[in-house]
Design an enzyme around this catalytic site. Structure first.
Site, mmCIF file in Angstrom:
data_model
loop_
_atom_site.group_PDB
_atom_site.id
_atom_site.type_symbol
_atom_site.label_atom_id
_atom_site.label_comp_id
_atom_site.label_asym_id
_atom_site.label_seq_id
_atom_site.Cartn_x
_atom_site.Cartn_y
_atom_site.Cartn_z
ATOM 1 N N PRO A 65 -21.755 9.527 12.791
ATOM 2 C CA PRO A 65 -22.159 8.471 13.724
ATOM 3 C C PRO A 65 -22.478 7.155 13.011
ATOM 4 O O PRO A 65 -23.060 7.156 11.935
ATOM 5 C CB PRO A 65 -23.400 9.037 14.407
ATOM 6 C CG PRO A 65 -23.817 10.207 13.620
ATOM 7 C CD PRO A 65 -22.675 10.655 12.783
ATOM 8 N N GLU A 66 -22.054 6.064 13.619
ATOM 9 C CA GLU A 66 -22.336 4.734 13.090
ATOM 10 C C GLU A 66 -23.293 4.045 14.069
ATOM 11 O O GLU A 66 -23.798 4.677 14.993
ATOM 12 C CB GLU A 66 -21.015 3.970 12.911
ATOM 13 C CG GLU A 66 -20.036 4.749 12.016
ATOM 14 C CD GLU A 66 -18.683 4.077 11.820
ATOM 15 O OE1 GLU A 66 -18.611 2.845 11.904
ATOM 16 O OE2 GLU A 66 -17.702 4.793 11.580
ATOM 17 N N HIS B 134 -26.894 26.568 16.543
ATOM 18 C CA HIS B 134 -27.053 25.411 15.657
ATOM 19 C C HIS B 134 -28.391 24.701 15.848
ATOM 20 O O HIS B 134 -28.604 23.621 15.310
ATOM 21 C CB HIS B 134 -25.899 24.418 15.874
ATOM 22 C CG HIS B 134 -24.554 25.026 15.616
ATOM 23 N ND1 HIS B 134 -23.397 24.568 16.211
ATOM 24 C CD2 HIS B 134 -24.190 26.071 14.829
ATOM 25 C CE1 HIS B 134 -22.377 25.309 15.797
ATOM 26 N NE2 HIS B 134 -22.829 26.228 14.969
ATOM 27 N N ARG C 68 -23.552 21.698 10.678
ATOM 28 C CA ARG C 68 -23.275 21.710 9.237
ATOM 29 C C ARG C 68 -24.521 21.551 8.382
ATOM 30 O O ARG C 68 -24.435 21.599 7.161
ATOM 31 C CB ARG C 68 -22.238 20.645 8.913
ATOM 32 C CG ARG C 68 -20.927 20.976 9.640
ATOM 33 C CD ARG C 68 -19.836 20.009 9.344
ATOM 34 N NE ARG C 68 -19.434 20.029 7.951
ATOM 35 C CZ ARG C 68 -18.491 19.232 7.461
ATOM 36 N NH1 ARG C 68 -17.882 18.377 8.252
ATOM 37 N NH2 ARG C 68 -18.169 19.288 6.193
#
Ligand SMILES: [Zn+2]
Length: 275
Positions: free
Chosen positions: A2-3, A94, A113
């Site tokens: 994400p930016e 997750h 991750r």
């Protein structure tokens, strides 16, 4: 990853959901994500703290408490949601961290991750200790100034692609938006930064502002797994002009979009339009 537009979207969503609620209880299922302190210490610090607001600076997502600033780095796959305890907006396997809130809902963090981290600092010195004080301005709201970017550029022997990815120059631009900004500004990603003319620096500023604003309005770009806090998918991927368009026709001139590693990142550009 994400930016700025994606993190802003998450911050706006979370702020609506959790501002003015307090944290009653904290459960952490992956202790290594707590960056600076022991999990028990972290839990104690956030316990009974009211979340005053959720905001972002560039890619940094921040939860502001009365005494503390909690900073979340989403990295590759980190996602936040707010839901009842028994409901999972994302894959339950997750789930890494959850806060029970004073309205009975749960603020949950998922990360497939496990690259994302959380750190918490005293509000007085978080800018210095978190390293955030080294960040450059966000290229939004007609900031930074032309003179600021011109002065930085004049001293830089880096490739322009690396220069605009440098968070100490401009904060919040990652690979996707860097590719799009350079296309919009008609600048080849391998130009040496200090060779840019005033006109070109202005074009970069204008393109950064316009592209990030537009992406925020569309709730970001969803390419890999990014979703905003309620699982909604951003729409800016439909407006990408070069990113991920290798061998497709340039919308401006019809020649093929090229992909090349520049500054260590997959860089997409048009050899005809960008020089
Ligand atoms: Zn072209």
């Amino acid at each position: 990853m994400p930016e700025l537009p994606e993190v802003r979207t998450v911050a706006v969503f979370l702020n609506k959901k959790v501002a003015n609620l307090s944290i009653l209880n904290t459960e952490c299922f992956f202790e290594k994500m707590i960056w600076r302190n022991e999990v028990n210490e972290f839990k104690k610090e956030v316990s009974n703290q009211k979340i005053l607001r959720v905001l972002n600076y560039g890619k940094y997502l921040m939860f502001e408490f009365k005494d503390w600033m909690m900073i979340s780095h989403l990295r590759m796959e980190g996602k936040w949601s707010v839901s009842p305890k028994e409901i999972d907006v994302y894959n339950k396997n997750h789930l890494r961290l959850q806060f029970e809130l004073s309205n009975g809902e749960y603020l949950k963090y998922y990360d497939s991750r496990k690259f994302g981290t959380i750190e918490i600092w005293k509000k007085d010195d978080y800018l210095e200790l978190s390293g955030m004080e080294k960040l450059g301005p966000e290229p939004l709201n007609s900031k930074p100034s032309f003179q600021y970017l011109k002065d930085k550029a004049a001293k830089s022997n880096s490739l322009i692609k690396a220069f605009i990815l440098d968070q100490s120059v401009l904060c919040g631009i990652g690979n996707i938006y860097a590719n799009e900004i350079l296309f919009a500004a008609n600048i080849h990603p391998e130009r040496i930064t200090k060779s840019l003319s005033d006109k070109e620096i202005n074009k970069i500023l204008k393109a950064s502002n316009q592209i990030l604003e537009r992406a925020i309005n569309l709730k970001g770009t969803s390419i890999h797994s990014y979703k905003s806090g309620d699982g909604e998918i951003g729409q800016f991927q439909n407006e990408l002009k070069v990113h991920l368009r290798k061998d497709e026709e340039c919308y401006e001139c019809g020649s093929k979009i090229v992909k090349k590693q520049v500054a260590g990142r997959g860089t997409y550009f048009c050899k005809i339009c960008q020089h």
